[in-house]
Design an enzyme around this catalytic site. Sequence first.
Site, PDB file in Angstrom:
ATOM      1  N   GLU A  71       0.839  -1.203   0.000  1.00 51.43           N
ATOM      2  CA  GLU A  71       0.000   0.000   0.000  1.00 51.43           C
ATOM      3  C   GLU A  71       0.877   1.257   0.000  1.00 51.43           C
ATOM      4  OE1 GLU A  71      -3.546   0.269   2.631  1.00 51.43           O
ATOM      5  OE2 GLU A  71      -2.736   2.207   3.245  1.00 51.43           O
ATOM      6  N   TYR A 108      -9.391   1.092  -1.684  1.00 56.85           N
ATOM      7  CA  TYR A 108     -10.617   1.266  -2.477  1.00 56.85           C
ATOM      8  C   TYR A 108     -11.059   2.727  -2.399  1.00 56.85           C
ATOM      9  CZ  TYR A 108     -15.414   0.350  -4.080  1.00 56.85           C
ATOM     10  OH  TYR A 108     -16.601   0.339  -4.756  1.00 56.85           O
TER      11      TYR A 108
END
Length: 250
Positions: A71, A108
């Site tokens: 991430e 998301y």
Amino acid sequence: MSLQIQMLGTGSAFAKTFYNTSALIRSNEMNILIDCGATTPRSLHEIGVQPDQIDGIIISHIHADHVGGLEEIAFRLLYQYKNKKTKLFLTESLAGVLWENTLKGGMYNPADGFSRLEDYFEVILIEENVPTSIQPGLTIEFISTLHIPHKLNYSLFINGRTFYSADTQFNEELLVQEIVNKRNCHTILHDCQLSGNGFIHATLEELLTLPDYVQERVYLMHYDDDMMNFVGKTGSMTFIHQHEVIEIPE
Ligand SMILES: Nc1ccn([C@@H]2O[C@@H]3COP(=O)(O)O[C@H]3[C@H]2O)c(=O)n1
Ligand SMILES: [Zn+2]
Ligand SMILES: [Zn+2]
């Protein structure tokens, strides 16, 4: 072209003095990461490799010590490096689980158009058991190995001559017959649980049963903080250390 592997970390999932096990395949032309655990971005920073200098990331399996830094790398490429993406090399089955069950929670963001793994990475799907050229001079084969029952996990053959176990249970037949006798791999990087029962990792006790000519090729990685207590007790195998660089056959 000379090819090296530099270890970014050599610790087990819970090690505190060693970073998560991951490695950089390096040449003058490329930096390809094997796994990207939670501590991997810090390790890359320490050796002066910036996110935009990573040409791609290979994923072995989904545990935080192997994917927990993805991430950060993806967000930094997107926001700090202005819409850059790196390549992600993985099998199709792993790609689905990686997005749906691991990364989606933090990444998301449909309002800005980010709702799929492909929105953050250039996803390159690799077929299992098929040696695949991923960069000029670099062929990787993903082979399915047993880590945790019913969980996807891949070990890697690098240019057919170097074996990187990632996280696997001990498999004598694979190590002796396939990796050494058949493929003549000269370098084996293997995870090693130093003490206790090895339910999901190869233990030192198991690895010590390998014949000497196999042990001589083995570098031990993915070990616990008490590694120093085992120096001199690893037969013909050698511990590999964080940031150490070894040459591998092209
Ligand atoms: N069945 C399991 C599953 C996980 N674990 C521990 O959690 C860690 C996750 O990363 P790893 O490097 O695969 O090592 C695993 C075990 O320490 C474990 O000990 N037994
Ligand atoms: Zn691990
Ligand atoms: Zn694991």
